[in-house]
Design a protein around this motif. Structure first.
Motif, PDB file in Angstrom:
ATOM      1  N   VAL A   1       1.017  -1.362   0.185  1.00 28.52           N
ATOM      2  CA  VAL A   1      -0.031   0.091  -0.004  1.00 28.52           C
ATOM      3  C   VAL A   1       0.825   1.254   0.054  1.00 28.52           C
ATOM      4  O   VAL A   1       1.745   1.372   1.061  1.00 28.52           O
ATOM      5  CB  VAL A   1      -0.755  -0.183   1.256  1.00 28.52           C
ATOM      6  N   VAL A   2       1.011   2.267  -1.152  1.00 27.91           N
ATOM      7  CA  VAL A   2       1.853   3.291  -1.119  1.00 27.91           C
ATOM      8  C   VAL A   2       0.954   4.421  -0.560  1.00 27.91           C
ATOM      9  O   VAL A   2       0.002   5.034  -0.829  1.00 27.91           O
ATOM     10  CB  VAL A   2       2.071   3.612  -2.753  1.00 27.91           C
TER      11      VAL A   2
ATOM     12  N   MET B   1       6.001   7.477   0.305  1.00 30.48           N
ATOM     13  CA  MET B   1       6.286   8.278  -0.776  1.00 30.48           C
ATOM     14  C   MET B   1       6.300   9.647  -0.187  1.00 30.48           C
ATOM     15  O   MET B   1       4.875  10.403   0.127  1.00 30.48           O
ATOM     16  CB  MET B   1       5.527   8.358  -2.030  1.00 30.48           C
ATOM     17  N   MET B   2       7.130  10.369   0.316  1.00 34.79           N
ATOM     18  CA  MET B   2       6.986  11.790   0.961  1.00 34.79           C
ATOM     19  C   MET B   2       7.459  12.821  -0.001  1.00 34.79           C
ATOM     20  O   MET B   2       8.439  12.902  -0.741  1.00 34.79           O
ATOM     21  CB  MET B   2       7.964  11.812   2.183  1.00 34.79           C
ATOM     22  N   VAL B   3       6.703  13.927   0.081  1.00 37.45           N
ATOM     23  CA  VAL B   3       6.773  15.315  -0.895  1.00 37.45           C
ATOM     24  C   VAL B   3       6.843  16.502   0.026  1.00 37.45           C
ATOM     25  O   VAL B   3       5.678  17.022   0.176  1.00 37.45           O
ATOM     26  CB  VAL B   3       5.889  15.217  -2.198  1.00 37.45           C
TER      27      VAL B   3
ATOM     28  N   TRP C   1      -1.429  16.196   2.745  1.00 42.23           N
ATOM     29  CA  TRP C   1      -2.434  15.891   1.924  1.00 42.23           C
ATOM     30  C   TRP C   1      -2.063  14.153   1.805  1.00 42.23           C
ATOM     31  O   TRP C   1      -0.900  13.948   1.421  1.00 42.23           O
ATOM     32  CB  TRP C   1      -2.207  16.565   0.515  1.00 42.23           C
ATOM     33  N   ILE C   2      -2.889  13.292   2.129  1.00 47.69           N
ATOM     34  CA  ILE C   2      -2.521  11.837   2.098  1.00 47.69           C
ATOM     35  C   ILE C   2      -3.181  11.258   0.661  1.00 47.69           C
ATOM     36  O   ILE C   2      -4.321  11.340   0.519  1.00 47.69           O
ATOM     37  CB  ILE C   2      -3.027  11.314   3.254  1.00 47.69           C
ATOM     38  N   THR C   3      -2.403  10.355   0.193  1.00 43.23           N
ATOM     39  CA  THR C   3      -3.045   9.613  -0.839  1.00 43.23           C
ATOM     40  C   THR C   3      -2.663   8.077  -0.632  1.00 43.23           C
ATOM     41  O   THR C   3      -1.700   7.716   0.158  1.00 43.23           O
ATOM     42  CB  THR C   3      -2.412   9.893  -2.270  1.00 43.23           C
ATOM     43  N   ILE C   4      -3.539   7.333  -1.005  1.00 45.73           N
ATOM     44  CA  ILE C   4      -3.294   5.766  -0.820  1.00 45.73           C
ATOM     45  C   ILE C   4      -3.334   5.300  -2.370  1.00 45.73           C
ATOM     46  O   ILE C   4      -4.395   5.224  -3.005  1.00 45.73           O
ATOM     47  CB  ILE C   4      -4.412   5.084  -0.062  1.00 45.73           C
ATOM     48  N   ASN C   5      -2.118   4.682  -2.733  1.00 50.55           N
ATOM     49  CA  ASN C   5      -2.025   4.010  -3.959  1.00 50.55           C
ATOM     50  C   ASN C   5      -2.482   5.159  -5.167  1.00 50.55           C
ATOM     51  O   ASN C   5      -3.046   4.822  -6.106  1.00 50.55           O
ATOM     52  CB  ASN C   5      -2.901   2.962  -4.275  1.00 50.55           C
ATOM     53  N   GLY C   6      -1.892   6.551  -4.803  1.00 49.83           N
ATOM     54  CA  GLY C   6      -2.055   7.396  -5.722  1.00 49.83           C
ATOM     55  C   GLY C   6      -3.589   8.118  -5.780  1.00 49.83           C
ATOM     56  O   GLY C   6      -3.837   9.086  -6.586  1.00 49.83           O
ATOM     57  N   ILE C   7      -4.452   7.606  -4.961  1.00 44.03           N
ATOM     58  CA  ILE C   7      -5.787   8.316  -4.581  1.00 44.03           C
ATOM     59  C   ILE C   7      -5.979   8.879  -3.298  1.00 44.03           C
ATOM     60  O   ILE C   7      -5.512   8.490  -2.327  1.00 44.03           O
ATOM     61  CB  ILE C   7      -6.684   7.106  -4.925  1.00 44.03           C
ATOM     62  N   HIS C   8      -6.924  10.215  -3.505  1.00 41.99           N
ATOM     63  CA  HIS C   8      -7.110  10.901  -2.379  1.00 41.99           C
ATOM     64  C   HIS C   8      -8.556  11.092  -2.397  1.00 41.99           C
ATOM     65  O   HIS C   8      -9.276  11.464  -3.338  1.00 41.99           O
ATOM     66  CB  HIS C   8      -6.438  12.226  -2.576  1.00 41.99           C
TER      67      HIS C   8
END
Length: 264
Positions: free
Chosen positions: A56-57, A93-95, A203-210
């Motif tokens: 899970v990304v 993945m941190m930005v 802002w948090i995403t899970i597998n590229g989805i928010h």
């Protein structure tokens, strides 16, 4: 107040303006998606997880001095990572960029950060840290945790980085050079590519989805969210995960409305 940083080049492909060189297109999901190369980048984005189920990304778009970012990283993200670090269930993945803005000015850019020039400095240091560690969360996340737990995250950077065994001289040189500017610029592009667009931090995403549900679940109980999202066999660390990070999750559950109104 704005701070001027020089940038090495400005790139736009003929089919799609990505504003970044092709060598960087696979660095994050957001950039790969914006540049239309996400399928081609899958091996590079997930090189070490060819197992029965993908990790899970968890994408974290944050700011170095944002109080909500600090709470999430230190009280939720890092404890969850500690629980799951050996399981292959989660990838981070941190930005570091958040609500910063950048404006082209001659051959460079002006960056303005929500919490002032010092936050821009901290964001650039953390971008250089990510790059120095080749985006290896086992190397960079304890350093970010160390910085963000400090009353003065930017001032703590040298000590935290040195204690971790990483090369402060290299990271500091990066942060003071065009390389740091390029990395900050790239983080800005990744943030700008988010869909839906970032409106609060972190802002948090899970597998590229928010979604609002993902955001709320992540800030209240990230461990449960990750474990329930993971499609493979659940590790022991996922047992009894409901509100598994404890007091922080219970404190945050009743304050989501305040959180979502926060400016970060």
């Amino acid at each position: 107040m704005e701070i001027k940083y020089l940038i090495l080049f400005f790139f736009c492909g003929s089919a799609l303006c990505c504003d970044i060189a092709p060598a960087y297109w696979c660095d994050t999901e957001a950039i790969a998606s914006q540049c239309g190369v996400l399928p081609a980048c899958s091996d590079r984005l997930y090189p070490s997880y060819a197992t029965e189920a993908d990790p899970v990304v968890v994408g974290v778009y944050f700011e170095c001095l944002c109080p909500d970012s600090i709470r999430f990283i230190t009280n939720m993200l890092f404890p969850t990572w500690v629980k799951l670090r050996t399981t292959g269930v989660m990838k981070i993945m941190m930005v570091p960029y958040g609500k910063a803005t950048m404006n082209r000015h001659g051959s460079g850019y002006n960056f303005t950060c929500q919490h002032g020039p010092q936050e821009c400095e901290g964001n650039i240091i953390e971008n250089c840290l990510l790059n120095e560690t080749n985006y290896d969360e086992a190397k960079y996340l304890p350093v970010i945790q160390c910085m963000e737990r400090s009353p003065q995250p930017v001032a703590a950077a040298e000590q935290c980085i040195t204690r971790s065994g990483l090369n402060w001289t290299n990271i500091n040189a990066c942060a003071s050079s065009v390389n740091g500017t390029m990395l900050m610029h790239k983080a800005g592009l990744a943030t700008a590519a988010l869909n839906p667009s970032l409106t609060w931090v972190p802002w948090i995403t899970i597998n590229g989805i928010h979604t609002d549900h993902i955001q709320s679940s992540a800030i209240t109980d990230l461990l449960t969210l990750v474990c329930e999202t993971y499609k493979g066999e659940k590790p022991r660390s996922c047992q009894h995960t409901k509100h598994g990070i404890g007091a922080y999750a219970r404190r945050q559950r009743f304050s989501n409305k305040l959180y979502f109104r926060s400016r970060g």
